[in-house]
Design a protein around this motif. Structure first.
Motif, PDB file in Angstrom:
ATOM      1  N   LEU A  83      61.562  95.412   5.611  1.00 33.96           N
ATOM      2  CA  LEU A  83      60.434  94.494   5.425  1.00 33.96           C
ATOM      3  C   LEU A  83      59.246  94.880   6.299  1.00 33.96           C
ATOM      4  N   LYS A  84      59.522  95.314   7.529  1.00 33.39           N
ATOM      5  CA  LYS A  84      58.436  95.756   8.407  1.00 33.39           C
ATOM      6  C   LYS A  84      57.754  96.980   7.822  1.00 33.39           C
ATOM      7  N   ARG A  86      57.589  97.727   4.650  1.00 35.31           N
ATOM      8  CA  ARG A  86      56.842  97.289   3.462  1.00 35.31           C
ATOM      9  C   ARG A  86      55.501  96.671   3.852  1.00 35.31           C
ATOM     10  N   CYS A  87      55.484  95.911   4.960  1.00 31.02           N
ATOM     11  CA  CYS A  87      54.245  95.262   5.399  1.00 31.02           C
ATOM     12  C   CYS A  87      53.375  96.182   6.246  1.00 31.02           C
ATOM     13  N   ILE A 100      57.876  89.008  11.719  1.00 35.01           N
ATOM     14  CA  ILE A 100      56.983  90.081  11.279  1.00 35.01           C
ATOM     15  C   ILE A 100      55.586  89.742  11.788  1.00 35.01           C
ATOM     16  N   THR A 107      53.676  88.816   0.438  1.00 32.19           N
ATOM     17  CA  THR A 107      54.342  90.114   0.305  1.00 32.19           C
ATOM     18  C   THR A 107      55.830  89.974   0.553  1.00 32.19           C
ATOM     19  N   LEU A 108      56.193  89.226   1.586  1.00 32.34           N
ATOM     20  CA  LEU A 108      57.607  89.048   1.911  1.00 32.34           C
ATOM     21  C   LEU A 108      58.318  88.218   0.850  1.00 32.34           C
ATOM     22  N   ALA A 111      59.066  90.520  -2.034  1.00 31.74           N
ATOM     23  CA  ALA A 111      60.111  91.480  -1.704  1.00 31.74           C
ATOM     24  C   ALA A 111      61.493  90.820  -1.679  1.00 31.74           C
ATOM     25  N   LEU A 112      61.589  89.634  -1.097  1.00 30.84           N
ATOM     26  CA  LEU A 112      62.882  88.963  -1.005  1.00 30.84           C
ATOM     27  C   LEU A 112      63.323  88.389  -2.347  1.00 30.84           C
ATOM     28  N   GLN A 115      64.929  91.017  -4.331  1.00 29.80           N
ATOM     29  CA  GLN A 115      66.288  91.327  -3.883  1.00 29.80           C
ATOM     30  C   GLN A 115      67.282  90.239  -4.251  1.00 29.80           C
TER      31      GLN A 115
END
Length: 124
Positions: A83-84, A86-87, A100, A107-108, A111-112, A115
């Motif tokens: 995640l870090k 990705r950001c 973060i 964004t998070l 992404a989550l 998943q």
């Protein structure tokens, strides 16, 4: 509560077993305190991942926190690393919560959700 003699009478070090765990008084190589605390943490979660932005106690700097992820501590660290990346920022894992740097809630969340986690944006 026992007497002072009973409280202070526990085994601290033995050449037979080495150092002992302060919680269960077992040798460190057979102690299962960390496993049981990890299982208790996972059992207390409700399956919803919460993402919030916090600034309190951080001298005005914004941090996005992710809590409630139902994975083990090792998997949590690898997820935080992804995640870090990705950001494009830094962060940390503290007490089962991913931090973060900056405001990256959308964004998070994307992404989550990709998943397979059920995600809620918490806070204001």
């Amino acid at each position: 509560m026992g007497s002072l003699r009973d409280q202070l009478g526990g085994l601290v070090y033995s050449t037979e077993h080495g150092k002992t765990c302060p919680n269960c008084r077992e040798a460190l190589d057979v102690c299962s305190c960390e496993e049981s605390s990890e299982q208790a943490r996972l059992a207390a979660l409700d399956g919803i991942v919460r993402i919030r932005r916090e600034t309190s106690g951080r001298k005005g700097k914004g941090v996005t926190t992710i809590s409630g992820i139902p994975v083990s501590e090792a998997e949590l660290k690898t997820l935080a690393k992804a995640l870090k990346k990705r950001c494009g920022t830094g962060g940390a894992v503290k007490d089962g919560i991913i931090e973060i740097q900056g405001d990256h809630r959308e964004t998070l969340r994307e992404a989550l959700t990709a998943q397979g986690y059920q995600v809620k944006l918490a806070g204001g």
